[in-house]
Design a protein around this motif. Structure first.
Motif, PDB file in Angstrom:
ATOM      1  N   PHE A 157       8.076  -2.156   1.384  1.00 30.67           N
ATOM      2  CA  PHE A 157       8.040  -3.062   0.242  1.00 30.67           C
ATOM      3  C   PHE A 157       8.206  -2.265  -1.051  1.00 30.67           C
ATOM      4  O   PHE A 157       7.712  -1.137  -1.137  1.00 30.67           O
ATOM      5  CB  PHE A 157       6.668  -3.754   0.123  1.00 30.67           C
ATOM      6  CG  PHE A 157       6.162  -4.428   1.345  1.00 30.67           C
ATOM      7  CD1 PHE A 157       6.609  -5.692   1.694  1.00 30.67           C
ATOM      8  CD2 PHE A 157       5.203  -3.819   2.145  1.00 30.67           C
ATOM      9  CE1 PHE A 157       6.099  -6.340   2.823  1.00 30.67           C
ATOM     10  CE2 PHE A 157       4.693  -4.452   3.270  1.00 30.67           C
ATOM     11  CZ  PHE A 157       5.147  -5.721   3.604  1.00 30.67           C
ATOM     12  N   PRO A 158       8.805  -2.863  -2.078  1.00 31.90           N
ATOM     13  CA  PRO A 158       8.704  -2.260  -3.412  1.00 31.90           C
ATOM     14  C   PRO A 158       7.255  -2.461  -3.883  1.00 31.90           C
ATOM     15  O   PRO A 158       6.758  -3.587  -3.865  1.00 31.90           O
ATOM     16  CB  PRO A 158       9.668  -3.076  -4.277  1.00 31.90           C
ATOM     17  CG  PRO A 158      10.498  -3.881  -3.316  1.00 31.90           C
ATOM     18  CD  PRO A 158       9.682  -4.028  -2.064  1.00 31.90           C
ATOM     19  N   LEU A 159       6.577  -1.397  -4.246  1.00 30.96           N
ATOM     20  CA  LEU A 159       5.163  -1.496  -4.611  1.00 30.96           C
ATOM     21  C   LEU A 159       4.951  -2.503  -5.735  1.00 30.96           C
ATOM     22  O   LEU A 159       3.975  -3.244  -5.739  1.00 30.96           O
ATOM     23  CB  LEU A 159       4.610  -0.121  -5.007  1.00 30.96           C
ATOM     24  CG  LEU A 159       3.115  -0.059  -5.288  1.00 30.96           C
ATOM     25  CD1 LEU A 159       2.299  -0.511  -4.085  1.00 30.96           C
ATOM     26  CD2 LEU A 159       2.714   1.352  -5.705  1.00 30.96           C
ATOM     27  N   GLY A 160       5.885  -2.571  -6.669  1.00 29.05           N
ATOM     28  CA  GLY A 160       5.764  -3.494  -7.791  1.00 29.05           C
ATOM     29  C   GLY A 160       5.785  -4.961  -7.406  1.00 29.05           C
ATOM     30  O   GLY A 160       5.423  -5.822  -8.209  1.00 29.05           O
ATOM     31  N   ASN A 161       6.192  -5.279  -6.174  1.00 26.95           N
ATOM     32  CA  ASN A 161       6.231  -6.671  -5.715  1.00 26.95           C
ATOM     33  C   ASN A 161       4.951  -7.081  -4.979  1.00 26.95           C
ATOM     34  O   ASN A 161       4.844  -8.214  -4.540  1.00 26.95           O
ATOM     35  CB  ASN A 161       7.411  -6.904  -4.777  1.00 26.95           C
ATOM     36  CG  ASN A 161       8.736  -6.854  -5.494  1.00 26.95           C
ATOM     37  OD1 ASN A 161       8.803  -6.746  -6.715  1.00 26.95           O
ATOM     38  ND2 ASN A 161       9.815  -6.909  -4.728  1.00 26.95           N
ATOM     39  N   LEU A 162       4.026  -6.151  -4.840  1.00 25.78           N
ATOM     40  CA  LEU A 162       2.812  -6.421  -4.065  1.00 25.78           C
ATOM     41  C   LEU A 162       1.657  -6.801  -4.984  1.00 25.78           C
ATOM     42  O   LEU A 162       1.746  -6.676  -6.204  1.00 25.78           O
ATOM     43  CB  LEU A 162       2.463  -5.187  -3.237  1.00 25.78           C
ATOM     44  CG  LEU A 162       3.562  -4.764  -2.250  1.00 25.78           C
ATOM     45  CD1 LEU A 162       3.209  -3.461  -1.576  1.00 25.78           C
ATOM     46  CD2 LEU A 162       3.819  -5.851  -1.227  1.00 25.78           C
ATOM     47  N   ILE A 163       0.570  -7.268  -4.395  1.00 21.97           N
ATOM     48  CA  ILE A 163      -0.587  -7.677  -5.195  1.00 21.97           C
ATOM     49  C   ILE A 163      -1.108  -6.479  -5.993  1.00 21.97           C
ATOM     50  O   ILE A 163      -0.943  -5.322  -5.602  1.00 21.97           O
ATOM     51  CB  ILE A 163      -1.700  -8.305  -4.327  1.00 21.97           C
ATOM     52  CG1 ILE A 163      -2.217  -7.327  -3.274  1.00 21.97           C
ATOM     53  CG2 ILE A 163      -1.242  -9.613  -3.713  1.00 21.97           C
ATOM     54  CD1 ILE A 163      -3.429  -7.826  -2.506  1.00 21.97           C
ATOM     55  N   GLN A 164      -1.744  -6.777  -7.093  1.00 19.98           N
ATOM     56  CA  GLN A 164      -2.219  -5.750  -8.009  1.00 19.98           C
ATOM     57  C   GLN A 164      -3.139  -4.739  -7.329  1.00 19.98           C
ATOM     58  O   GLN A 164      -3.084  -3.548  -7.614  1.00 19.98           O
ATOM     59  CB  GLN A 164      -2.927  -6.400  -9.197  1.00 19.98           C
ATOM     60  CG  GLN A 164      -3.335  -5.417 -10.261  1.00 19.98           C
ATOM     61  CD  GLN A 164      -4.084  -6.062 -11.411  1.00 19.98           C
ATOM     62  OE1 GLN A 164      -4.535  -7.201 -11.327  1.00 19.98           O
ATOM     63  NE2 GLN A 164      -4.226  -5.330 -12.492  1.00 19.98           N
ATOM     64  N   GLY A 165      -3.981  -5.188  -6.418  1.00 18.54           N
ATOM     65  CA  GLY A 165      -4.880  -4.275  -5.713  1.00 18.54           C
ATOM     66  C   GLY A 165      -4.136  -3.183  -4.972  1.00 18.54           C
ATOM     67  O   GLY A 165      -4.555  -2.024  -4.952  1.00 18.54           O
ATOM     68  N   TRP A 166      -3.009  -3.528  -4.362  1.00 21.28           N
ATOM     69  CA  TRP A 166      -2.189  -2.535  -3.677  1.00 21.28           C
ATOM     70  C   TRP A 166      -1.511  -1.621  -4.694  1.00 21.28           C
ATOM     71  O   TRP A 166      -1.390  -0.425  -4.470  1.00 21.28           O
ATOM     72  CB  TRP A 166      -1.134  -3.219  -2.811  1.00 21.28           C
ATOM     73  CG  TRP A 166      -1.628  -3.695  -1.480  1.00 21.28           C
ATOM     74  CD1 TRP A 166      -2.810  -4.325  -1.216  1.00 21.28           C
ATOM     75  CD2 TRP A 166      -0.941  -3.607  -0.244  1.00 21.28           C
ATOM     76  NE1 TRP A 166      -2.882  -4.640   0.119  1.00 21.28           N
ATOM     77  CE2 TRP A 166      -1.749  -4.211   0.743  1.00 21.28           C
ATOM     78  CE3 TRP A 166       0.289  -3.094   0.130  1.00 21.28           C
ATOM     79  CZ2 TRP A 166      -1.370  -4.299   2.078  1.00 21.28           C
ATOM     80  CZ3 TRP A 166       0.673  -3.184   1.460  1.00 21.28           C
ATOM     81  CH2 TRP A 166      -0.162  -3.774   2.426  1.00 21.28           C
ATOM     82  N   GLN A 167      -1.040  -2.195  -5.793  1.00 15.10           N
ATOM     83  CA  GLN A 167      -0.359  -1.397  -6.813  1.00 15.10           C
ATOM     84  C   GLN A 167      -1.288  -0.338  -7.395  1.00 15.10           C
ATOM     85  O   GLN A 167      -0.850   0.747  -7.756  1.00 15.10           O
ATOM     86  CB  GLN A 167       0.167  -2.294  -7.927  1.00 15.10           C
ATOM     87  CG  GLN A 167       1.308  -3.188  -7.480  1.00 15.10           C
ATOM     88  CD  GLN A 167       1.816  -4.069  -8.594  1.00 15.10           C
ATOM     89  OE1 GLN A 167       1.925  -3.644  -9.735  1.00 15.10           O
ATOM     90  NE2 GLN A 167       2.135  -5.312  -8.268  1.00 15.10           N
ATOM     91  N   ILE A 168      -2.571  -0.647  -7.471  1.00 12.16           N
ATOM     92  CA  ILE A 168      -3.553   0.309  -7.978  1.00 12.16           C
ATOM     93  C   ILE A 168      -3.987   1.274  -6.872  1.00 12.16           C
ATOM     94  O   ILE A 168      -4.119   2.476  -7.101  1.00 12.16           O
ATOM     95  CB  ILE A 168      -4.785  -0.432  -8.545  1.00 12.16           C
ATOM     96  CG1 ILE A 168      -4.383  -1.233  -9.788  1.00 12.16           C
ATOM     97  CG2 ILE A 168      -5.920   0.540  -8.865  1.00 12.16           C
ATOM     98  CD1 ILE A 168      -5.422  -2.245 -10.242  1.00 12.16           C
ATOM     99  N   GLY A 169      -4.211   0.777  -5.684  1.00 14.73           N
ATOM    100  CA  GLY A 169      -4.795   1.575  -4.610  1.00 14.73           C
ATOM    101  C   GLY A 169      -3.857   2.515  -3.881  1.00 14.73           C
ATOM    102  O   GLY A 169      -4.224   3.664  -3.601  1.00 14.73           O
ATOM    103  N   THR A 221       8.414   2.455  -6.669  1.00 17.23           N
ATOM    104  CA  THR A 221       8.454   3.165  -5.391  1.00 17.23           C
ATOM    105  C   THR A 221       8.491   2.166  -4.235  1.00 17.23           C
ATOM    106  O   THR A 221       7.772   1.172  -4.238  1.00 17.23           O
ATOM    107  CB  THR A 221       7.200   4.060  -5.243  1.00 17.23           C
ATOM    108  OG1 THR A 221       7.113   4.942  -6.354  1.00 17.23           O
ATOM    109  CG2 THR A 221       7.242   4.857  -3.951  1.00 17.23           C
ATOM    110  N   ASN A 222       9.340   2.451  -3.246  1.00 20.28           N
ATOM    111  CA  ASN A 222       9.323   1.679  -2.005  1.00 20.28           C
ATOM    112  C   ASN A 222       8.323   2.360  -1.078  1.00 20.28           C
ATOM    113  O   ASN A 222       8.439   3.556  -0.808  1.00 20.28           O
ATOM    114  CB  ASN A 222      10.703   1.652  -1.345  1.00 20.28           C
ATOM    115  CG  ASN A 222      11.646   0.724  -2.060  1.00 20.28           C
ATOM    116  OD1 ASN A 222      11.263  -0.355  -2.488  1.00 20.28           O
ATOM    117  ND2 ASN A 222      12.890   1.139  -2.218  1.00 20.28           N
ATOM    118  N   VAL A 223       7.349   1.596  -0.626  1.00 23.18           N
ATOM    119  CA  VAL A 223       6.329   2.151   0.260  1.00 23.18           C
ATOM    120  C   VAL A 223       6.507   1.577   1.661  1.00 23.18           C
ATOM    121  O   VAL A 223       6.800   0.401   1.826  1.00 23.18           O
ATOM    122  CB  VAL A 223       4.904   1.880  -0.269  1.00 23.18           C
ATOM    123  CG1 VAL A 223       4.663   2.637  -1.562  1.00 23.18           C
ATOM    124  CG2 VAL A 223       4.621   0.408  -0.452  1.00 23.18           C
TER     125      VAL A 223
END
Length: 156
Positions: free
Chosen positions: A99-111, A74-76
């Motif tokens: 941003f593509p969520l998958g390119n962000l730090i793990q904390g953002w990907q979870i939160g 997902t692009n957020v």
């Protein structure tokens, strides 16, 4: 000739000692340290936060609306502010950023998937779910717990 041999010998000795240097980073120990820092931070600041099964702490300030499935592809589009636990702001969006969520730090990907469009969340992210034992910039030391407030403007 003797001088050259001494220099080569010195390089070999230095090389041998550098190769023997062990990485003292212990992920399990760091996770316990981070959790203690977060629990203390939450208590001192009267933050009502939930601990996710991953170790991330979050506070949903506004859930948003909709039923979009948000995942790593997902692009957020977000507005955000990132702080260290001492309150120092290390990053802040000047305008909405996508941003593509998958390119962000793990904390953002979870939160971020915990809210919907229009939602706002506070993420208190252990270092392992942020940048770990590396320092991405001079404003974020290695092993830093990060405190983000994120407004989810859109998700596609």
């Amino acid at each position: 000739m003797l001088k050259t041999r001494m220099i080569i010998g010195l390089f070999l000795i230095v090389g041998a000692f550098s190769a023997c240097k062990k990485d003292s980073y212990d992920a399990e120990k760091q996770a316990k340290i981070d959790d203690g820092l977060i629990v203390d931070f939450i208590a001192k600041n009267s933050i009502v936060a939930v601990k996710h099964s991953s170790g991330l702490y979050y506070q949903i300030l506004s859930p948003g609306t909709g039923n979009t499935v948000i995942n790593s592809s997902t692009n957020v589009t977000v507005n955000y502010e990132g702080r260290l636990l001492n309150g120092n702001v290390f990053d802040k969006s000047a305008a909405a950023a996508t941003f593509p969520l998958g390119n962000l730090i793990q904390g953002w990907q979870i939160g971020i998937p915990l809210i919907q469009k229009g939602g706002r969340i506070r993420l208190i992210i252990p270092s392992a779910m942020a940048y770990g034992n590396t320092s991405p910039s001079s404003s974020i030391p290695a092993n830093s717990v990060l405190d983000f407030t994120i407004d989810l403007i859109g998700a596609q």
